[in-house]
Scaffold this motif. Structure first.
Motif, PDB file in Angstrom:
ATOM      1  N   VAL A   1     -18.339 -17.230  16.068  1.00  0.00           N
ATOM      2  CA  VAL A   1     -19.530 -16.015  16.231  1.00  0.00           C
ATOM      3  C   VAL A   1     -20.383 -16.930  17.418  1.00  0.00           C
ATOM      4  O   VAL A   1     -21.261 -17.826  17.257  1.00  0.00           O
ATOM      5  N   PHE A   2     -20.606 -16.065  18.400  1.00  0.00           N
ATOM      6  CA  PHE A   2     -21.280 -16.875  19.694  1.00  0.00           C
ATOM      7  C   PHE A   2     -22.559 -15.665  20.284  1.00  0.00           C
ATOM      8  O   PHE A   2     -23.182 -14.627  19.155  1.00  0.00           O
ATOM      9  N   VAL A   3     -23.877 -16.366  19.672  1.00  0.00           N
ATOM     10  CA  VAL A   3     -24.851 -16.159  19.487  1.00  0.00           C
ATOM     11  C   VAL A   3     -25.554 -16.078  21.505  1.00  0.00           C
ATOM     12  O   VAL A   3     -24.989 -17.047  21.883  1.00  0.00           O
ATOM     13  N   GLN A   4     -25.927 -14.712  21.770  1.00  0.00           N
ATOM     14  CA  GLN A   4     -26.365 -14.110  22.754  1.00  0.00           C
ATOM     15  C   GLN A   4     -28.018 -13.412  22.790  1.00  0.00           C
ATOM     16  O   GLN A   4     -27.305 -12.776  22.828  1.00  0.00           O
ATOM     17  N   PRO A   5     -28.885 -14.245  22.582  1.00  0.00           N
ATOM     18  CA  PRO A   5     -30.297 -14.071  22.492  1.00  0.00           C
ATOM     19  C   PRO A   5     -30.557 -12.781  23.672  1.00  0.00           C
ATOM     20  O   PRO A   5     -29.879 -12.780  24.110  1.00  0.00           O
ATOM     21  N   ARG A   6     -30.938 -11.460  23.172  1.00  0.00           N
ATOM     22  CA  ARG A   6     -31.947 -11.395  24.277  1.00  0.00           C
ATOM     23  C   ARG A   6     -33.695 -11.387  24.378  1.00  0.00           C
ATOM     24  O   ARG A   6     -33.286 -11.975  23.303  1.00  0.00           O
ATOM     25  N   ASP A   7     -33.320 -12.302  25.467  1.00  0.00           N
ATOM     26  CA  ASP A   7     -34.114 -12.819  26.112  1.00  0.00           C
ATOM     27  C   ASP A   7     -34.254 -12.897  27.561  1.00  0.00           C
ATOM     28  O   ASP A   7     -33.139 -13.046  28.521  1.00  0.00           O
ATOM     29  N   TYR A   8     -35.733 -12.890  27.848  1.00  0.00           N
ATOM     30  CA  TYR A   8     -35.973 -12.791  29.611  1.00  0.00           C
ATOM     31  C   TYR A   8     -36.523 -14.039  29.936  1.00  0.00           C
ATOM     32  O   TYR A   8     -37.093 -14.062  30.966  1.00  0.00           O
ATOM     33  N   TRP A   9     -36.700 -14.856  28.582  1.00  0.00           N
ATOM     34  CA  TRP A   9     -37.175 -16.435  29.469  1.00  0.00           C
ATOM     35  C   TRP A   9     -36.522 -17.500  30.156  1.00  0.00           C
ATOM     36  O   TRP A   9     -36.737 -18.424  30.317  1.00  0.00           O
ATOM     37  N   HIS A  10     -34.831 -17.611  28.700  1.00  0.00           N
ATOM     38  CA  HIS A  10     -34.401 -18.830  28.808  1.00  0.00           C
ATOM     39  C   HIS A  10     -33.375 -18.195  29.521  1.00  0.00           C
ATOM     40  O   HIS A  10     -32.922 -16.688  29.639  1.00  0.00           O
ATOM     41  N   VAL A  11     -32.203 -19.086  30.066  1.00  0.00           N
ATOM     42  CA  VAL A  11     -30.958 -18.286  30.749  1.00  0.00           C
ATOM     43  C   VAL A  11     -30.412 -18.077  29.207  1.00  0.00           C
ATOM     44  O   VAL A  11     -30.176 -19.172  28.351  1.00  0.00           O
ATOM     45  N   VAL A  12     -29.858 -16.541  29.412  1.00  0.00           N
ATOM     46  CA  VAL A  12     -28.768 -16.931  28.040  1.00  0.00           C
ATOM     47  C   VAL A  12     -27.141 -17.238  28.167  1.00  0.00           C
ATOM     48  O   VAL A  12     -27.229 -16.694  30.078  1.00  0.00           O
ATOM     49  N   PRO A  13     -27.479 -17.921  26.839  1.00  0.00           N
ATOM     50  CA  PRO A  13     -25.532 -18.324  26.938  1.00  0.00           C
ATOM     51  C   PRO A  13     -25.031 -17.560  27.808  1.00  0.00           C
ATOM     52  O   PRO A  13     -24.270 -16.317  27.462  1.00  0.00           O
ATOM     53  N   GLU A  14     -23.626 -16.961  28.819  1.00  0.00           N
ATOM     54  CA  GLU A  14     -22.960 -16.895  29.714  1.00  0.00           C
ATOM     55  C   GLU A  14     -22.129 -16.201  28.476  1.00  0.00           C
ATOM     56  O   GLU A  14     -21.105 -17.114  27.630  1.00  0.00           O
ATOM     57  N   ALA A  15     -21.650 -14.681  28.306  1.00  0.00           N
ATOM     58  CA  ALA A  15     -20.322 -14.740  27.537  1.00  0.00           C
ATOM     59  C   ALA A  15     -19.463 -15.619  27.404  1.00  0.00           C
ATOM     60  O   ALA A  15     -18.532 -16.133  29.145  1.00  0.00           O
ATOM     61  N   PRO A  16     -18.143 -15.745  26.529  1.00  0.00           N
ATOM     62  CA  PRO A  16     -16.957 -16.593  26.992  1.00  0.00           C
ATOM     63  C   PRO A  16     -15.903 -16.630  27.764  1.00  0.00           C
ATOM     64  O   PRO A  16     -15.398 -14.956  28.056  1.00  0.00           O
ATOM     65  N   ARG A  17     -15.850 -16.801  28.845  1.00  0.00           N
ATOM     66  CA  ARG A  17     -14.417 -16.805  29.503  1.00  0.00           C
ATOM     67  C   ARG A  17     -13.333 -17.942  29.626  1.00  0.00           C
ATOM     68  O   ARG A  17     -14.063 -18.938  29.584  1.00  0.00           O
ATOM     69  N   GLY A  18     -12.680 -17.507  29.916  1.00  0.00           N
ATOM     70  CA  GLY A  18     -11.184 -18.711  30.253  1.00  0.00           C
ATOM     71  C   GLY A  18      -9.697 -18.748  29.204  1.00  0.00           C
ATOM     72  O   GLY A  18     -10.051 -17.448  28.707  1.00  0.00           O
ATOM     73  N   TYR A  19      -9.666 -19.989  30.112  1.00  0.00           N
ATOM     74  CA  TYR A  19      -7.883 -20.299  29.118  1.00  0.00           C
ATOM     75  C   TYR A  19      -7.743 -19.801  27.853  1.00  0.00           C
ATOM     76  O   TYR A  19      -6.985 -19.896  27.540  1.00  0.00           O
ATOM     77  N   TRP A  20      -9.220 -20.029  26.682  1.00  0.00           N
ATOM     78  CA  TRP A  20      -9.273 -20.552  25.518  1.00  0.00           C
ATOM     79  C   TRP A  20      -9.340 -19.394  24.948  1.00  0.00           C
ATOM     80  O   TRP A  20      -9.656 -19.082  23.606  1.00  0.00           O
ATOM     81  N   VAL A  21     -10.306 -17.977  25.431  1.00  0.00           N
ATOM     82  CA  VAL A  21     -10.850 -17.101  24.606  1.00  0.00           C
ATOM     83  C   VAL A  21      -9.949 -16.413  23.773  1.00  0.00           C
ATOM     84  O   VAL A  21     -10.329 -15.826  22.596  1.00  0.00           O
ATOM     85  N   GLU A  22      -8.521 -16.112  24.751  1.00  0.00           N
ATOM     86  CA  GLU A  22      -7.780 -15.324  23.891  1.00  0.00           C
ATOM     87  C   GLU A  22      -6.811 -15.556  22.510  1.00  0.00           C
ATOM     88  O   GLU A  22      -6.491 -15.237  21.229  1.00  0.00           O
ATOM     89  N   HIS A  23      -7.740 -17.195  21.827  1.00  0.00           N
ATOM     90  CA  HIS A  23      -7.233 -18.041  21.314  1.00  0.00           C
ATOM     91  C   HIS A  23      -8.124 -17.706  19.481  1.00  0.00           C
ATOM     92  O   HIS A  23      -7.632 -18.077  18.654  1.00  0.00           O
ATOM     93  N   PHE A  24      -8.869 -17.231  19.916  1.00  0.00           N
ATOM     94  CA  PHE A  24      -9.981 -17.063  19.357  1.00  0.00           C
ATOM     95  C   PHE A  24     -10.152 -15.372  19.208  1.00  0.00           C
ATOM     96  O   PHE A  24     -10.352 -14.252  19.895  1.00  0.00           O
TER      97      PHE A  24
END
Ligand code: GLY
Ligand code: MN
Ligand code: MN
Length: 438
Positions: free
Chosen positions: A82-105
């Protein structure tokens, strides 16, 4: 790096899942909920302290920047992120998950901590989360039986974890080389620290612990984390204890250098280095770590004798506590997701504690080594005014060459630290291998 990790990750995750199944069964729970956590705020301020995701969260996936996110695992089912990606223009928002591990979740992206809480399964759940700061809508329970089991098994690193720790050592070794060059160029502690960070390409908050960068007598302060802005009048000695992070895994590396023209101190550094290599060579399955620590006291007593600091036998130097005045910390500790990793004293997956040997209050590891464990080996010899004063008041002081001791106070001390993996055969020295390749 990615190419090496991708094929190793599925087996790592399978192992993490098996351990979670076991921990939940032992604790009597149906779900494991693991919080990344949220950064604590500064008192009466609108700023947070740097965020560090919980080690339990980082054990599942290589995601360090995920405040508020959760892993929800139910035995038999695909784990959910459960990945929190806030709507926020003050901070850098965590990037959407990607990479070799995402298919396992199964990944669910939400906008807030409250929305994240609503995505978590109810019922008999073990909630692994920091109690402070509290997390909106979810109560941490951190069941002892579950934690004991997870911590115990974290001692045995998977091939994936070892690969990340090798890389953490490579980054650290590269940065240590830059720090040594800055020392030889006459930089201040602050300047050396900046050279280290630049070479590691990590900021302070990303490092696994606060770097120790000590010139001259500052090497005698075991956790010296002050950085003098101006260089000293003379560079005699340099002790640097600094690590690096790789996808949430730590390295912990110490080196000590003598400036050119300080042959006596260089000879002592060489002796501690040779002793350290001998201890690292004993990181083998079946070796009791506390016995290795006591063995280190005997070898270091020999070094003190050989260099003329003490006149008594090595035996009596250890027994009477003389070596403890010069080597007042443990030989090392488990390392992994945390620089001082968990379960160093644990008796079994059900908890329990193996006591330290009498007279060694700072040892952080009392277990017997087994394949898959990674420990530091970090002997030291220091000239610490407070401890030398205490030694001077003891009867054994008569067998100490105080003029020789006084001549070395200006060098502070020596520590040499490597991260060493126990295998089925010869030890793998992650740190020496990294320096050799740097
Ligand atoms: N850097 C802390 C330690 O060596 O344990
Ligand atoms: Mn260290
Ligand atoms: Mn250490």
């Amino acid at each position: 790096m990615h190419d090496r990790l991708a094929p190793l990750y599925p087996q790592h995750l399978a192992t993490v899942r098996e351990r979670a199944d076991r921990a939940l069964a032992l604790g009597g729970f149906d779900h494991l909920l693991v919080a990344a956590g949220t950064p604590p705020g500064r008192f009466l301020d609108d700023q947070d302290y740097p965020f560090a995701a919980s080690p339990h969260f980082r054990h599942w996936l290589p995601l360090a920047d995920a405040p508020g996110s959760w892993i929800a695992y139910t035995p038999g089912a695909k784990p959910k992120l459960v990945f929190v990606q806030p709507r926020d223009y003050w901070h850098v928002v965590p990037e959407a998950p990607r990479g070799y591990w995402v298919e396992h979740f199964d990944i669910v992206v939400v906008r807030s901590a409250a929305e994240a809480a609503a995505q978590l399964p109810g019922g008999r759940r073990a909630v692994i989360a920091p109690a402070c700061p509290p997390i909106d809508g979810v109560e941490a329970n951190n069941p002892r039986a579950v934690l004991d089991c997870l911590h115990w098994h974290r001692s045995y690193k998977t091939p994936y974890e070892l690969e990340l720790m090798r890389e953490a050592n490579r980054i650290g070794a590269r940065a240590h080389r830059a720090a040594e060059a800055a020392f030889r160029a006459g930089e201040s502690e602050f300047g050396i620290h900046l050279a280290y960070l630049a070479a590691a390409r990590q900021v302070d908050a990303e490092l696994p612990y606060a770097s120790i960068v000590g010139l001259n007598e500052h090497g005698a302060v075991l956790h010296y984390t002050h950085f003098d802005r101006a260089p000293p009048a003379e560079h005699r000695a340099f002790l640097i204890d600094a690590g690096a992070s790789c996808a949430g895994y730590a390295s912990d590396i110490t080196r000590t250098y003598a400036a050119a023209g300080h042959a006596g101190f260089q000879a002592l550094v060489d002796s501690v280095d040779a002793a350290q290599r001998g201890f690292a060579a004993k990181v083998r399955a079946g070796q009791s770590y506390p016995e290795l620590h006591v063995h280190a006291h005997h070898v270091l007593a020999g070094v003190l004798r050989e260099h003329g600091f003490i006149r008594m036998s090595a035996e009596s130097a250890v027994e009477s506590g003389v070596t403890a005045a010069f080597f007042p910390h443990g030989l090392g500790h488990p390392i992994g997701l945390q620089v001082h990793d968990v379960a160093g004293f644990q008796q079994s997956e059900r908890g329990g504690s193996i006591p330290r040997p009498a007279g060694h209050p700072y040892l952080r590891m009392t277990r017997t080594l087994e394949p898959g464990m990674v420990v530091t080996i970090e002997p030291g010899l220091y000239f610490i005014d407070m401890l030398l004063e205490e030694l001077r008041a003891k009867p054994q002081a008569a067998d100490v060459d105080w003029a020789k001791v006084d001549a070395f106070r200006g060098y502070g001390g020596i520590r040499i630290e490597d991260d060493v993996a126990c295998t089925d055969g010869a030890p793998e020295n992650l740190t020496r291998d990294a320096f050799a390749a740097a």
